[in-house]
Design a protein around this motif. Structure first.
Motif, PDB file in Angstrom:
ATOM      1  N   GLN A 114       0.922  -1.305  -0.004  1.00 15.79           N
ATOM      2  CA  GLN A 114      -0.077  -0.085  -0.173  1.00 15.79           C
ATOM      3  C   GLN A 114       0.849   1.431  -0.220  1.00 15.79           C
ATOM      4  N   ALA A 115       1.918   1.187   0.784  1.00 11.25           N
ATOM      5  CA  ALA A 115       2.934   2.295   0.748  1.00 11.25           C
ATOM      6  C   ALA A 115       3.443   2.708  -0.633  1.00 11.25           C
ATOM      7  N   MET A 116       3.668   1.427  -1.352  1.00 12.99           N
ATOM      8  CA  MET A 116       4.559   1.584  -2.683  1.00 12.99           C
ATOM      9  C   MET A 116       3.088   2.381  -3.547  1.00 12.99           C
ATOM     10  N   GLU A 117       1.989   2.020  -3.617  1.00 14.77           N
ATOM     11  CA  GLU A 117       0.931   2.454  -4.247  1.00 14.77           C
ATOM     12  C   GLU A 117       0.738   3.952  -3.996  1.00 14.77           C
ATOM     13  N   LEU A 118       0.817   4.288  -2.668  1.00 12.48           N
ATOM     14  CA  LEU A 118       0.633   5.589  -2.279  1.00 12.48           C
ATOM     15  C   LEU A 118       1.835   6.560  -2.917  1.00 12.48           C
ATOM     16  N   LEU A 119       2.913   6.151  -2.728  1.00 10.28           N
ATOM     17  CA  LEU A 119       4.228   6.787  -3.515  1.00 10.28           C
ATOM     18  C   LEU A 119       4.440   6.934  -4.798  1.00 10.28           C
ATOM     19  N   THR A 120       3.886   5.842  -5.518  1.00 14.23           N
ATOM     20  CA  THR A 120       4.028   5.744  -6.995  1.00 14.23           C
ATOM     21  C   THR A 120       2.896   5.788  -7.804  1.00 14.23           C
ATOM     22  N   GLY A 121       1.614   5.774  -7.011  1.00 14.12           N
ATOM     23  CA  GLY A 121       0.443   5.668  -7.838  1.00 14.12           C
ATOM     24  C   GLY A 121       0.276   4.526  -8.703  1.00 14.12           C
ATOM     25  N   SER A 122       0.919   3.580  -8.415  1.00 16.26           N
ATOM     26  CA  SER A 122       0.306   2.310  -9.247  1.00 16.26           C
ATOM     27  C   SER A 122       0.484   1.019  -8.207  1.00 16.26           C
ATOM     28  N   PRO A 123      -0.186   0.076  -8.354  1.00 15.08           N
ATOM     29  CA  PRO A 123      -0.316  -1.185  -7.706  1.00 15.08           C
ATOM     30  C   PRO A 123       1.089  -2.053  -7.793  1.00 15.08           C
ATOM     31  N   ARG A 124       1.766  -2.253  -6.521  1.00 16.39           N
ATOM     32  CA  ARG A 124       2.897  -3.246  -6.760  1.00 16.39           C
ATOM     33  C   ARG A 124       2.746  -4.240  -6.094  1.00 16.39           C
ATOM     34  N   LEU A 125       3.685  -5.320  -6.405  1.00 18.68           N
ATOM     35  CA  LEU A 125       3.511  -6.660  -5.443  1.00 18.68           C
ATOM     36  C   LEU A 125       2.285  -7.213  -5.185  1.00 18.68           C
ATOM     37  N   GLY A 126       1.433  -7.337  -6.255  1.00 21.38           N
ATOM     38  CA  GLY A 126       0.094  -8.012  -5.977  1.00 21.38           C
ATOM     39  C   GLY A 126      -0.797  -7.085  -5.203  1.00 21.38           C
ATOM     40  N   GLY A 127      -0.497  -5.983  -4.982  1.00 22.58           N
ATOM     41  CA  GLY A 127      -1.523  -4.801  -4.429  1.00 22.58           C
ATOM     42  C   GLY A 127      -2.613  -4.856  -5.361  1.00 22.58           C
ATOM     43  N   ARG A 128      -3.955  -4.513  -4.600  1.00 19.93           N
ATOM     44  CA  ARG A 128      -5.022  -4.511  -5.176  1.00 19.93           C
ATOM     45  C   ARG A 128      -5.405  -3.023  -5.266  1.00 19.93           C
ATOM     46  N   ARG A 129      -6.135  -2.632  -6.433  1.00 23.19           N
ATOM     47  CA  ARG A 129      -6.566  -1.267  -6.547  1.00 23.19           C
ATOM     48  C   ARG A 129      -7.906  -1.251  -6.446  1.00 23.19           C
ATOM     49  N   GLN A 130      -8.776  -0.511  -5.912  1.00 21.91           N
ATOM     50  CA  GLN A 130     -10.186  -0.353  -5.857  1.00 21.91           C
ATOM     51  C   GLN A 130     -10.456   0.506  -6.970  1.00 21.91           C
ATOM     52  N   GLU A 131     -11.491  -0.056  -7.657  1.00 24.80           N
ATOM     53  CA  GLU A 131     -12.164   0.539  -8.638  1.00 24.80           C
ATOM     54  C   GLU A 131     -13.248   1.652  -8.431  1.00 24.80           C
ATOM     55  N   SER A 132     -13.565   2.798  -9.133  1.00 23.42           N
ATOM     56  CA  SER A 132     -14.477   3.420  -8.745  1.00 23.42           C
ATOM     57  C   SER A 132     -15.608   3.076  -9.531  1.00 23.42           C
ATOM     58  N   ALA A 133     -16.812   3.125  -8.834  1.00 24.95           N
ATOM     59  CA  ALA A 133     -18.062   2.808  -9.493  1.00 24.95           C
ATOM     60  C   ALA A 133     -18.563   3.781 -10.776  1.00 24.95           C
TER      61      ALA A 133
END
Length: 133
Positions: A114-133
């Motif tokens: 989650q930290a990598m996603e916060l800092l880079t703006g993209s999912p990393r290492l199998g992280g999930r990204r929530q899709e907007s409806a």
């Protein structure tokens, strides 16, 4: 004993544009000062845009460690890098609140991914990204 303990240094690993620091156990004055210097130099030299500090190995947070984390965040910010703390245990969060430490400039995340996603703006290492409806 963790890597770097014998030398009084905390390892700073580079993951692309992000630096990863894992703090294990107690952080003594000289080790904290060395970590701050190593991080500042590495950010300046590498152009890193983010710092992740993993404190999952820290049992107790006192005002000293809180101040060190806040200083790292401030120094990193001056060098155009954002800081995210991960691995905070519930007891550590409670202690920080009880001590009245606000840790300005620090963001938190539940995991390194989650930290990598916060800092880079993209999912990393199998992280999930929530899709907007």
């Amino acid at each position: 004993m963790f890597p770097g303990a014998a030398t009084g240094r905390v390892p700073v690993l580079r993951l692309g544009e992000v630096l990863l620091v894992t703090i294990q156990g107690d952080l003594h004055d000289s080790t904290a000062e060395q970590l701050q210097q190593d991080l500042s130099e590495t950010i300046a030299r590498s152009g890193a845009t983010g710092v992740i500090i993993d404190i999952s190995g820290v049992e107790i947070v006192d005002s000293f460690l809180g101040r060190v984390l806040a200083e790292i965040a401030a120094q990193s910010s001056l060098l155009a890098a954002r800081t995210v703390v991960v691995g905070m245990r519930p007891a550590v969060a409670i202690t920080l609140v009880e001590l009245g430490l606000t840790l300005p400039g620090l963001r938190t995340a539940l995991s390194t991914e989650q930290a990598m996603e916060l800092l880079t703006g993209s999912p990393r290492l199998g992280g999930r990204r929530q899709e907007s409806a």
